[in-house]
Design an enzyme around this catalytic site. Sequence first.
Site, mmCIF file in Angstrom:
data_model
loop_
_atom_site.group_PDB
_atom_site.id
_atom_site.type_symbol
_atom_site.label_atom_id
_atom_site.label_comp_id
_atom_site.label_asym_id
_atom_site.label_seq_id
_atom_site.Cartn_x
_atom_site.Cartn_y
_atom_site.Cartn_z
ATOM 1 N N THR A 1 0.623 -1.110 0.240
ATOM 2 C CA THR A 1 0.126 0.021 0.175
ATOM 3 C C THR A 1 0.867 1.424 0.144
ATOM 4 O O THR A 1 0.558 2.219 -0.825
ATOM 5 C CB THR A 1 -0.959 -0.042 1.049
ATOM 6 N N TYR B 1 -13.294 -3.304 -2.394
ATOM 7 C CA TYR B 1 -14.521 -2.948 -3.189
ATOM 8 C C TYR B 1 -15.766 -3.648 -3.372
ATOM 9 O O TYR B 1 -16.822 -3.566 -2.978
ATOM 10 C CB TYR B 1 -14.251 -2.331 -4.541
ATOM 11 N N ARG C 1 -9.099 0.048 4.715
ATOM 12 C CA ARG C 1 -9.174 0.625 3.156
ATOM 13 C C ARG C 1 -9.772 -0.499 2.400
ATOM 14 O O ARG C 1 -10.050 -0.099 1.276
ATOM 15 C CB ARG C 1 -7.334 0.346 2.919
ATOM 16 N N LYS D 1 -0.366 -10.056 7.856
ATOM 17 C CA LYS D 1 -0.022 -8.641 8.280
ATOM 18 C C LYS D 1 -1.376 -8.099 8.710
ATOM 19 O O LYS D 1 -2.438 -7.996 8.052
ATOM 20 C CB LYS D 1 0.394 -7.898 6.920
ATOM 21 N N ILE E 1 5.568 -5.002 9.771
ATOM 22 C CA ILE E 1 5.849 -4.460 8.328
ATOM 23 C C ILE E 1 5.609 -2.988 8.606
ATOM 24 O O ILE E 1 4.467 -2.373 8.559
ATOM 25 C CB ILE E 1 4.989 -5.141 7.165
#
Length: 292
Positions: free
Chosen positions: A47, A109, A140, A164, A206
């Site tokens: 990202t 989405y 997100r 993650k 991360i």
Amino acid sequence: MSQLFTGAGVALITPFTKEKHVDYKALETVVENQVKGGMDYLVALGTTAETATLSAEEKANIVELVKDKSQGLPVVAGMGGNDTRTILKHIDKFNFNGISGILVVTPYYNKPSQEGMYHHYLEVAKASPVPVILYNVPSRTGVNLEATTVARLTAATDNIVAIKEASGEHSQMTKILKYTPDNFTLISGDDLLALTVSSIGGKGVISVIANALPAKLSRLMHLALENNYEEARKLHYELIEMFQLMFKEGNPGGVKALMNIQETVENVLRSPLYKISDELYEEIRATYNKLS
């Protein structure tokens, strides 16, 4: 099997020139700084890399550069999407030489169900020649990969080795650790929570801020993994304001501003993202100048 992808990983930014072309020379410097700073592995095309704005050619060039400059550090490639078939085709054509794993974000989405995500990840894991890191970031993607689904996936395949976790939900992270095998790795997806995640059994982060402060971030994580929480807390307290500032106006705007202050990269993002406000930029500068 020992746990993979432990310690300090970095979600690499993509530097751009003032003309908004990929700045490969600056990216070389960023990667070299990670190696010098004691980071344990590199994540390309996550990202933070503004991957959604990169062309296929740029993505391929970036991965090759990161592999070339990694000096032996494991390299993870981001390979998420919201169409399972497209990901499978990408895996089939991808050059996995020098790649230690792939980071696969939950489909965004289209908001699949838990069953939909379960089958999505099983297909990806079956197709991938390298281990898979799940990536859960509901803020997100609009969907949360629940702990029970993670547990089902780890029971169904050995090729899903880590997650993650960026849900921010402490109870969910605890349940993931409770219901997955001992060799499954929980990775913090949030710098601010890295120490907390370590305390419940997580094995690393991360990181975003590591792009700018690799030595501090790697030391923080290594101290935590050595159970030296007294020293780890000191570093956490030193960095806490900076952790928060990095995300105040969105990622990677904060860390790119910090790296611009360090004179490492241009303060440039690709639309629809945009650089942070002048006020926040100066706040980051002032906070950075106070770091020891």
